[in-house]
Design a protein around this motif. Sequence first.
Motif, mmCIF file in Angstrom:
data_model
loop_
_atom_site.group_PDB
_atom_site.id
_atom_site.type_symbol
_atom_site.label_atom_id
_atom_site.label_comp_id
_atom_site.label_asym_id
_atom_site.label_seq_id
_atom_site.Cartn_x
_atom_site.Cartn_y
_atom_site.Cartn_z
ATOM 1 N N VAL A 102 0.832 -1.200 0.000
ATOM 2 C CA VAL A 102 0.000 0.000 0.000
ATOM 3 C C VAL A 102 0.867 1.250 0.000
ATOM 4 O O VAL A 102 0.606 2.220 -0.733
ATOM 5 C CB VAL A 102 -0.954 0.000 1.218
ATOM 6 N N LEU A 103 1.920 1.268 0.813
ATOM 7 C CA LEU A 103 2.818 2.424 0.876
ATOM 8 C C LEU A 103 3.509 2.661 -0.461
ATOM 9 O O LEU A 103 3.626 3.809 -0.920
ATOM 10 C CB LEU A 103 3.856 2.219 1.973
ATOM 11 N N SER A 106 1.025 4.090 -2.914
ATOM 12 C CA SER A 106 0.688 5.477 -2.579
ATOM 13 C C SER A 106 1.769 6.453 -3.037
ATOM 14 O O SER A 106 1.483 7.609 -3.340
ATOM 15 C CB SER A 106 0.469 5.616 -1.071
ATOM 16 N N SER A 107 3.008 5.986 -3.099
ATOM 17 C CA SER A 107 4.117 6.861 -3.501
ATOM 18 C C SER A 107 4.157 7.110 -5.000
ATOM 19 O O SER A 107 4.851 8.019 -5.459
ATOM 20 C CB SER A 107 5.444 6.245 -3.057
ATOM 21 N N SER A 241 -0.673 2.064 -9.599
ATOM 22 C CA SER A 241 -0.727 2.372 -8.169
ATOM 23 C C SER A 241 -2.097 2.061 -7.586
ATOM 24 O O SER A 241 -2.206 1.547 -6.461
ATOM 25 C CB SER A 241 -0.378 3.844 -7.933
ATOM 26 N N ALA A 242 -3.151 2.354 -8.333
ATOM 27 C CA ALA A 242 -4.503 2.100 -7.831
ATOM 28 C C ALA A 242 -4.764 0.602 -7.700
ATOM 29 O O ALA A 242 -5.320 0.130 -6.689
ATOM 30 C CB ALA A 242 -5.530 2.743 -8.757
ATOM 31 N N GLY A 245 -2.376 -0.885 -4.967
ATOM 32 C CA GLY A 245 -2.816 -0.392 -3.669
ATOM 33 C C GLY A 245 -4.067 -1.105 -3.189
ATOM 34 O O GLY A 245 -4.199 -1.434 -1.996
ATOM 35 N N CYS A 246 -4.972 -1.385 -4.123
ATOM 36 C CA CYS A 246 -6.214 -2.084 -3.768
ATOM 37 C C CYS A 246 -5.924 -3.514 -3.301
ATOM 38 O O CYS A 246 -6.496 -3.971 -2.311
ATOM 39 C CB CYS A 246 -7.149 -2.100 -4.978
#
Length: 388
Positions: A102-103, A106-107, A241-242, A245-246
């Motif tokens: 997730v981190l 997010s970056s 990223s989406a 991240g999900c």
Amino acid sequence: MPHTLSHLSAGLMAVLVGYTSSVAIILQAAAAAGADTAQTASWLWALGLGMGITCIGLSLYYRMPVLTAWSTPGAALLVTSLSGVSLSEAIGAFMVSSALMVLLASSGGVDRLIKRLPPALAAAMLAGILLRFGINLFTPLPDHPLLILGMLGLYLFGKRAAPRLVMVLVLLGGTLLAGLLMPVNLSGVSISVTTPVWMSPSFSWHSLIGVGIPLFVVTLASQNLPGMAVLHAHGYHPKASALIGCTGLTGLLLAPFGGFAYNLAAITAAICMGKEVDEDPARRWPAAIWAGFFYLLSGLFATGVVSLFAALPAPLIAAIAGLALLGTLGNSLHVAIADEQGRESALITFLVTTSGVNWLGIGSAFWGILIGTLVWAFWQKVPPKQVR
């Protein structure tokens, strides 16, 4: 109706191939963590639930065939790295790995990495991943000639007569042939609803360094990056990223029930992205919805599903997977070598990926794309002299 059947069959085959190819590794990983029978069933419940929800949700949102999966290399890592780690520490390591994903997402680091990946190399890596499935299609030929040649005949006939329904024909016809030609023992199959079990996490430096961080690296390098490459190779370009991240967030939520790692699928995703699903790439996403539906069912009836898949003959599974991925393999090879200037770097990517080398706990797909990219970058700086 033809579209619906092709979508449904592709989704079903994606789940079938995903489970039969690696569910045994999941069971070994759960055993290495010290999980009992109920806890092991909970692992499969969590994995099915997480994959089902993310497949359906992401595909509906993006209107693209976005398939997620468990991390098979991650499960293989767990089999060897959980020695001396308690079940609660293992759960904590799963949560740390998902939190790191997730981190990273997010970056925005994943998107920057993906944008620099040449399409020919992505296609070459995909071809390297899929080649063994094409080869395995014919490996059982000496022992089961009628089954393999019969299914190949069904495939060729279907490609001519009804291309969108070709894999429906292969799936149904192949299953019927297998039932006629070899014994299929279904006596061990039992259907019952799986009950999830909460497993409280605990955290230690030992499990963080020995399990959590390696699981994060392996899942990113061997699963998520190839998964994005498969999407790009088929003309789909959602934000990495989406998606990543999900899947990381899903892991955070379901890790206490045994969901050790979720990621973008590569091999099973390719099944839902070929022309056999639909000639129009914009209309292939319902196949991923069906896959999500079958993943939800597999989680709800995890114990029964595993016993059913174990009862299906291995040659049948190999033939279904090989034929389902034949078109995607051919298209990937074409894209990989179409550009003469980047052909050598694509070929190196293909060969390294095909080799199956596992170095530092990371699979060949990552090393293939890394080495191929370095060669590609070198040729950009120092172009080879033209032969006169």
